[in-house]
Design an enzyme around this catalytic site. Structure first.
Site, short mmCIF file in Angstrom:
data_model
loop_
_atom_site.label_atom_id
_atom_site.label_comp_id
_atom_site.label_asym_id
_atom_site.label_seq_id
_atom_site.Cartn_x
_atom_site.Cartn_y
_atom_site.Cartn_z
N ARG A 99 15.30 35.95 -23.34
CA ARG A 99 16.26 34.93 -23.78
C ARG A 99 15.72 34.16 -24.98
O ARG A 99 16.46 33.82 -25.90
CB ARG A 99 16.56 33.96 -22.63
N ASN A 100 14.42 33.87 -24.95
CA ASN A 100 13.83 33.11 -26.05
C ASN A 100 13.85 33.90 -27.35
O ASN A 100 14.13 33.37 -28.42
CB ASN A 100 12.40 32.70 -25.68
N THR B 266 7.74 39.37 -24.03
CA THR B 266 8.82 38.51 -24.52
C THR B 266 8.96 38.51 -26.03
O THR B 266 9.97 38.05 -26.55
CB THR B 266 8.64 37.07 -24.02
N LYS C 268 4.01 30.98 -24.49
CA LYS C 268 4.60 32.27 -24.88
C LYS C 268 6.10 32.17 -25.11
O LYS C 268 6.66 32.92 -25.92
CB LYS C 268 4.26 33.33 -23.82
#
Length: 374
Positions: free
Chosen positions: A275-276, A268, A211
């Protein structure tokens, strides 16, 4: 009231005062330490950088990695790994995935025999292609192992917002109520932090590792100005990639539809708190990571795992075109427009993936030849 497989009552309300050591003082590690203290557990927090550990201990605030969230006075903050873990019953490993082996090896000399090691990092070891549970088992063979993962932003957990995670251990298949996962769940669970128990360690680990790579893809798509349609397609097909790799390694597809899979992936891929995702947006807009993260030291796990995940997929002949596209951009430095065109012009496939369908793209049958493998 909970009973184990033999009918014995398990009293979760009166479990012993378990000492929890959190190894890793980044945002997520600090948040888990706050959660542990909130659950009433004696808690220690190891921060590698001595100066940050000293400042955090003095101010009760990790201003570098999780500013604005006060650490309870009961948390012992230290840069001494032996001091942090010497009396621990449960050790939460919350360090970057590519450093996990070295930290686990350091723990070997002084970790208490009864300590359960819980992997809270997400990734695949790049040099070996090993899942992190395998890495820890190799370095700490005498210790019980569990894995914690789920849709959690550190700041929201630290703030006490309702959150849920999956905790997996292989022994949960035999006796869920007395499993290591259940032990950790009842030690960490609070009114707002809700753990669910699983026996599918592989499915939980693969979901967490992949992910992060997909979140970079979502950030790239967002940075390019694509909308909700694109994100929904990316999440759906990304979930398919997770399922394929998980199944090849022995995980269960239904795990991927749970908190550690679709839950974490949705989180996410849809919020700039990730952050990604922010890293992907930076790539797409030409901004530097230092600019996006305002100079703060941040580990972008998806960047490293773009390589380790795709290497693992190639080894098992699993098709992961989105992850391969991220690798092409992040590692091979191929131009984003070229990678996107190649990805979008792949042959049309059957959604079930077992019909053997492959229809050449109507726009161009040759446009992606230079990107074969994506």
């Amino acid at each position: 009231m909970t009973r184990d497989n033999n009918g014995t009552v398990i009293d979760f309300a009166n479990c012993p005062r378990t000492h929890i050591a959190v190894v890793g003082g980044g945002a997520w590690g600090t948040s888990l330490a706050i959660t542990s203290a909130r659950a009433g557990r004696p808690t220690s927090l190891w921060i590698r950088e001595a100066e940050i550990a000293a400042a955090t201990a003095a101010t009760r605030n990790n201003t570098v990695f999780l500013p604005g969230y006060a650490l309870p006075d009961s948390i012992h903050v230290t840069a001494d790994l032996a001091s942090a873990t010497r009396d621990a019953d449960i050790v939460l490993l919350v360090v970057p995935s590519q450093h996990l082996r070295s930290i686990a090896a350091q723990l070997r000399g002084f970790l208490p025999a009864q300590a359960t090691v819980v992997i809270c990092s997400k990734g695949v070891e790049q040099d070996t292609g090993a899942l992190l549970s395998v890495v820890v088992e190799e370095e700490l063979p005498d210790h019980a192992i569990a894995v914690l993962s789920g849709p959690t932003f550190a700041a929201e957990v630290a703030a006490g917002m309702p959150s849920a995670v999956t905790i997996a251990s292989s022994d949960a298949a035999l006796n869920p109520a007395r499993s290591q996962a259940a032990r950790v769940a009842r030690a960490l669970g609070t009114k707002t932090f809700r753990p669910y128990v699983s026996d599918d360690v592989i499915g939980v680990e693969v979901s967490g590792a992949v992910k992060n790579v997909l979140a970079i893809a979502s950030g790239i798509a967002t940075g390019l100005g694509f909308g909700a349609n694109t994100r929904a397609a990316l999440v759906s097909r990304g979930l398919h990639e997770i399922q394929g790799l998980s199944a090849a390694l022995g995980g269960r597809r239904e795990t991927v539809t749970g908190l550690s899979g679709v839950g974490d992936l949705t989180l996410t891929c849809s919020s700039e708190q990730s952050r990604n995702m922010r890293f992907g947006m930076a790539l797409a807009t030409g901004r530097s990571a230092a600019d996006v993260f305002e100079g703060r030291p941040v580990v972008v796990e998806g960047a490293d795992n773009a390589v380790s995940v795709t290497n693992l997929a190639r080894r098992h002949a699993i098709d992961m075109p989105i992850c391969e596209a991220v690798r092409a951009i992040v590692v091979d430095r191929l131009p984003i427009p070229d990678v996107m065109n190649a990805l979008l012009q792949r042959p049309f496939k059957d959604e079930r993936a077992d019909l053997g369908l492959s229809i050449p793209h109507s726009i161009s049958r040759n446009a992606a030849k230079s990107m074969a493998g994506i």
